[in-house]
Design a protein around this motif. Structure first.
Motif, mmCIF file in Angstrom:
data_model
loop_
_atom_site.group_PDB
_atom_site.id
_atom_site.type_symbol
_atom_site.label_atom_id
_atom_site.label_comp_id
_atom_site.label_asym_id
_atom_site.label_seq_id
_atom_site.Cartn_x
_atom_site.Cartn_y
_atom_site.Cartn_z
ATOM 1 N N CYS A 160 -9.137 -6.869 0.554
ATOM 2 C CA CYS A 160 -10.335 -6.041 0.336
ATOM 3 C C CYS A 160 -11.217 -6.579 -0.775
ATOM 4 O O CYS A 160 -12.435 -6.445 -0.735
ATOM 5 C CB CYS A 160 -9.912 -4.610 0.039
ATOM 6 N N GLU A 208 -9.740 4.081 -1.267
ATOM 7 C CA GLU A 208 -9.755 2.626 -1.550
ATOM 8 C C GLU A 208 -10.349 1.957 -0.315
ATOM 9 O O GLU A 208 -9.675 1.823 0.706
ATOM 10 C CB GLU A 208 -8.329 2.134 -1.822
ATOM 11 N N THR A 212 -6.502 4.269 2.219
ATOM 12 C CA THR A 212 -6.957 2.884 2.117
ATOM 13 C C THR A 212 -7.433 2.437 3.488
ATOM 14 O O THR A 212 -6.685 2.542 4.461
ATOM 15 C CB THR A 212 -5.826 1.955 1.633
ATOM 16 N N GLY A 213 -8.664 1.961 3.566
ATOM 17 C CA GLY A 213 -9.178 1.507 4.857
ATOM 18 C C GLY A 213 -10.658 1.213 4.798
ATOM 19 O O GLY A 213 -11.224 0.988 3.723
ATOM 20 N N LYS A 232 1.392 7.866 6.480
ATOM 21 C CA LYS A 232 1.100 7.302 7.813
ATOM 22 C C LYS A 232 0.699 5.841 7.665
ATOM 23 O O LYS A 232 -0.334 5.528 7.094
ATOM 24 C CB LYS A 232 -0.043 8.055 8.508
ATOM 25 N N THR A 255 -5.402 14.934 7.472
ATOM 26 C CA THR A 255 -6.472 15.168 6.489
ATOM 27 C C THR A 255 -7.033 16.587 6.574
ATOM 28 O O THR A 255 -7.545 17.104 5.586
ATOM 29 C CB THR A 255 -7.636 14.167 6.646
ATOM 30 N N GLY A 305 -13.656 -0.728 1.609
ATOM 31 C CA GLY A 305 -13.985 -2.145 1.783
ATOM 32 C C GLY A 305 -14.898 -2.719 0.719
ATOM 33 O O GLY A 305 -15.395 -2.015 -0.163
ATOM 34 N N PHE A 347 -1.038 -0.740 13.529
ATOM 35 C CA PHE A 347 -0.893 -2.182 13.758
ATOM 36 C C PHE A 347 0.278 -2.774 12.970
ATOM 37 O O PHE A 347 0.773 -3.839 13.321
ATOM 38 C CB PHE A 347 -2.186 -2.920 13.378
ATOM 39 N N ILE A 406 0.850 -1.207 0.000
ATOM 40 C CA ILE A 406 0.000 0.000 0.000
ATOM 41 C C ILE A 406 0.882 1.253 0.000
ATOM 42 O O ILE A 406 0.625 2.213 -0.739
ATOM 43 C CB ILE A 406 -0.964 -0.009 1.208
ATOM 44 N N SER A 439 -0.588 2.109 9.197
ATOM 45 C CA SER A 439 -1.477 1.695 10.284
ATOM 46 C C SER A 439 -0.645 1.464 11.534
ATOM 47 O O SER A 439 0.473 0.937 11.469
ATOM 48 C CB SER A 439 -2.191 0.404 9.902
ATOM 49 N N GLY A 446 -5.364 6.838 14.561
ATOM 50 C CA GLY A 446 -6.311 7.624 13.786
ATOM 51 C C GLY A 446 -6.156 9.124 13.972
ATOM 52 O O GLY A 446 -6.375 9.906 13.037
HETATM 53 P P1 NDP Z 1 -9.145 1.592 9.022
HETATM 54 O O1 NDP Z 1 -10.157 2.396 8.319
HETATM 55 O O2 NDP Z 1 -9.403 1.195 10.425
HETATM 56 O O3 NDP Z 1 -7.743 2.346 9.045
HETATM 57 C C1 NDP Z 1 -7.076 2.746 7.854
HETATM 58 C C2 NDP Z 1 -6.069 3.833 8.186
HETATM 59 O O4 NDP Z 1 -6.776 5.015 8.589
HETATM 60 C C3 NDP Z 1 -5.150 3.485 9.347
HETATM 61 O O5 NDP Z 1 -3.880 4.012 9.099
HETATM 62 C C4 NDP Z 1 -5.833 4.173 10.501
HETATM 63 O O6 NDP Z 1 -4.990 4.423 11.578
HETATM 64 C C5 NDP Z 1 -6.271 5.464 9.829
HETATM 65 N N1 NDP Z 1 -7.326 6.210 10.496
HETATM 66 C C6 NDP Z 1 -8.194 5.796 11.452
HETATM 67 N N2 NDP Z 1 -9.043 6.810 11.781
HETATM 68 C C7 NDP Z 1 -8.701 7.871 11.011
HETATM 69 C C8 NDP Z 1 -9.210 9.203 10.874
HETATM 70 N N3 NDP Z 1 -10.240 9.646 11.580
HETATM 71 N N4 NDP Z 1 -8.624 10.031 9.984
HETATM 72 C C9 NDP Z 1 -7.584 9.595 9.220
HETATM 73 N N5 NDP Z 1 -7.055 8.358 9.316
HETATM 74 C C10 NDP Z 1 -7.614 7.498 10.193
HETATM 75 O O7 NDP Z 1 -8.893 0.317 8.108
HETATM 76 P P2 NDP Z 1 -8.070 -0.995 8.467
HETATM 77 O O8 NDP Z 1 -6.664 -0.607 8.760
HETATM 78 O O9 NDP Z 1 -8.841 -1.778 9.465
HETATM 79 O O10 NDP Z 1 -8.028 -1.764 7.076
HETATM 80 C C11 NDP Z 1 -8.978 -2.705 6.677
HETATM 81 C C12 NDP Z 1 -9.944 -2.082 5.689
HETATM 82 O O11 NDP Z 1 -9.226 -1.586 4.578
HETATM 83 C C13 NDP Z 1 -10.958 -3.069 5.132
HETATM 84 O O12 NDP Z 1 -12.229 -2.490 5.123
HETATM 85 C C14 NDP Z 1 -10.482 -3.294 3.711
HETATM 86 O O13 NDP Z 1 -11.502 -3.661 2.824
HETATM 87 C C15 NDP Z 1 -9.900 -1.960 3.371
HETATM 88 N N6 NDP Z 1 -8.925 -2.085 2.284
HETATM 89 C C16 NDP Z 1 -9.272 -1.614 1.036
HETATM 90 C C17 NDP Z 1 -8.402 -1.777 -0.046
HETATM 91 C C18 NDP Z 1 -8.757 -1.268 -1.409
HETATM 92 O O14 NDP Z 1 -7.860 -1.156 -2.247
HETATM 93 N N7 NDP Z 1 -10.012 -0.952 -1.707
HETATM 94 C C19 NDP Z 1 -7.109 -2.457 0.109
HETATM 95 C C20 NDP Z 1 -6.845 -2.880 1.447
HETATM 96 C C21 NDP Z 1 -7.737 -2.706 2.490
HETATM 97 P P3 NDP Z 1 -4.722 3.269 12.679
HETATM 98 O O15 NDP Z 1 -4.904 1.924 12.052
HETATM 99 O O16 NDP Z 1 -3.336 3.489 13.052
HETATM 100 O O17 NDP Z 1 -5.726 3.485 13.744
#
Ligand code: NDP
Length: 503
Positions: A287, A253, A230-231, A179, A219, A255, A183, A161, A181, A212
């Motif tokens: 994803c 990008e 991505t998240g 930034k 942002t 879920g 984790f 990513i 994750s 976050g």
């Molecule tokens: P999250 O949405 O929990 O987190 C994604 C990133 O956003 C992390 O770095 C997280 O920080 C950060 N974050 C959390 N809150 C905020 C905020 N308010 N403002 C800005 N950044 C924030 O996703 P996951 O890490 O749990 O990833 C899994 C998800 O990602 C699944 O839904 C999956 O489908 C999707 N995904 C999509 C892909 C695509 O290409 N479409 C590819 C890969 C995954 P921190 O984790 O440090 O809290």
């Protein structure tokens, strides 16, 4: 206690910044639940310093000839490839994904994208166009870098990513604050060091650490021109909302809950292999997973029989063993979330549990040595006799949980496959290519496959429809997401067209 990896700090001005934090947390090896490293949360004033470093670097980097930027990025891709196994070990420790996977996919697909965008800009991919309007007038356009961009990553493919965001960003002449994750942060400073070693100037690629709140600070920051995120959908909504206040460019990008459709007459072996790839690769933490497996009613018995036979090919175990192809889930909170979905599937949805479920003590002791038994493992799980209204069928679980649904007609399966707010991916398995393409054309998803699942090469633009995202990554369209257009009309006629003339 000494930890296996050195502490991670912010990285800007071309080096790690050990004074950038006042608090720290630990990243955990999910295979064993033991700590790996202390990660120092970047303070708001240090994030400001990282952004200032990126702003300072922008004028020189954006005006460096594209061919020269390409040369530097190609060097970084070569370093990534030469350090593939060492980086794969780090990713395996941080994510729990087996080395058999990280050593063949994660770094390779990241380096491929870096090389692709370097070659694209080096070969004129940032050229604008010229339009002759009339003999003495023409329009020309240029593609201009945006400025300082933010990349915010998820934990499932950390270094991939980071590269899918930074490669087109830097190739187009932007600078980046990335930034990872919280984790899975280990890769971030390693990648920054590799960029520096390759000749990327200080301030062009920077890293900030934390959860976050660090992402949210980026942002809403007025000096950030674009956010590539991505998240999860719910986080993406917050990020897009925050970015929209500053009218920033965004790529989202998010879920999915994708449909994997086995069409009548599909090759059984191919369909079973495809459904397994679409559900169990990376322990289901992909994803684009095809977690809703639609199968014609008449094929259900033979499909399930062959699927159960092939489940033996999934091998949990020592994640460094080349034979292991199934790892733990990434973190304790995610493990608890996936377990709750499995429990809900059994107790509330009342789907039939065809295979797997929780990792029972006997499953753990059969498959894993003692050190691993405290890790975040669940069994690969298959529910059948599922219906569209079940929570396990409607929501993204992001774990190794397949739902099997049956259908009678093509119109019915298309309608049900599209009956979701998400639209990331979809795919069909069929021996009838005409029918396969007809169905693909009717599916509401941005990424689709015929008779395969999951491959996402650098050349293929990928992005979700509906609530699964905005914009695309990779391919030629992926570069367009990191530039803005300037059009210039030149008139050599000698007279400015005007209505302000003497009567
Ligand atoms: P999250 O949405 O929990 O987190 C994604 C990133 O956003 C992390 O770095 C997280 O920080 C950060 N974050 C959390 N809150 C905020 C905020 N308010 N403002 C800005 N950044 C924030 O996703 P996951 O890490 O749990 O990833 C899994 C998800 O990602 C699944 O839904 C999956 O489908 C999707 N995904 C999509 C892909 C695509 O290409 N479409 C590819 C890969 C995954 P921190 O984790 O440090 O809290």
């Amino acid at each position: 206690m000494s930890l296996p990896y050195s502490p991670r700090f912010a990285y800007y001005d071309g080096k790690p910044q050990s004074s950038s934090s006042t608090s720290s947390f630990q990243t955990i090896d999910p295979a064993t639940s033991t700590p790996l490293a202390n990660i120092h949360t970047t303070t708001p004033s240090a994030i400001d310093s990282a952004i200032a470093s990126a702003q300072k670097a922008f004028p020189a980097w954006s005006s460096t000839p594209a061919i020269e930027r390409a040369r530097i990025l190609q060097k970084a891709a070569a370093i990534l490839r030469s350090r593939n196994d060492e980086l794969a070990v780090v990713e395996t420790h941080d994510t729990g994904k087996p080395f058999s996977e990280t050593s063949t996919v994660d770094i390779v697909t990241g380096a491929d994208v870096l090389e692709y965008f370097a070659n694209l800009v080096g070969g004129g991919g940032l050229n604008g166009e010229t339009i002759q309007l009339r003999p003495n007038a023409w329009v020309y356009s240029t593609k201009n870098a945006l400025g300082v961009c933010a990349g915010i990553g998820a934990w499932n493919y950390p270094i991939q990513i980071a590269l899918w965001k930074s490669a087109p960003c830097l190739a187009a002449g932007n600078t980046m604050i990335y930034k990872p994750s919280e984790f899975t942060p280990l890769h971030s400073t390693l990648l920054a060091e590799i960029y520096s070693e390759a000749g990327v100037p200080p301030g062009v690629f920077n890293v900030v650490q934390g959860g976050g709140e660090v992402g949210a600070y980026l942002t809403q920051h007025p000096s950030i021109a674009k956010v590539s995120f991505t998240g999860q959908v719910s986080t993406g909504q917050k990020v897009a909302g925050s970015a929209s206040g500053g009218l920033k460019y965004v790529t989202m990008e998010l879920g999915g809950k994708s449909a994997c459709i086995i069409l009548p007459g599909a090759d059984l072996e191919q369909a079973v292999d495809g459904a397994m790839m679409a559900n169990f690769f990376s322990t289901g933490q992909v994803c684009t997973n095809g977690t809703r497996v639609f199968i014609p009613e008449s094929l259900k018995p033979s499909f399930e029989k062959r699927l159960l036979e092939k489940m033996e090919y999934l091998r949990a175990g020592d994640v460094m063993d080349p034979a292991t192809n199934f790892g733990p889930l990434v973190s304790k909170p995610h493990f608890q979330k996936v377990q709750a979905y499995i429990k809900h599937g059994v107790e509330t949805d009342k789907a039939t549990l065809l295979y797997g479920g929780f990792a029972t003590p006997s499953w753990l002791s059969t498959h894993l040595n003692k050190d691993y038994q405290s890790g975040y493992w669940v069994q690969p799980t298959i529910f059948t006799d599922c219906t569209d209204d079940m929570k396990i069928v409607q929501e993204e679980i992001f774990g190794p949980v397949m739902s099997i649904l049956t259908y009678k007609t093509i119109d019915e399966v298309v309608r049900r496959a599209n009956d979701t707010k998400l639209g990331l991916a979809a795919g069909v398995f069929s021996n009838d290519l005409n029918q396969a393409h007809q169905v693909i054309a009717r599916l509401e998803a941005g990424i689709t496959w015929v008779n395969t699942w999951g491959e996402s090469p650098a050349e293929m633009s990928v992005g979700g429809w509906k609530m699964s995202g905005v914009g695309v990554e990779n391919g030629k369209k992926g570069l367009e997401a990191w530039v803005r257009n300037k059009s210039t009309l030149v008139d050599m006629g000698g007279e400015v067209p005007t209505v302000f003339c003497k009567l």
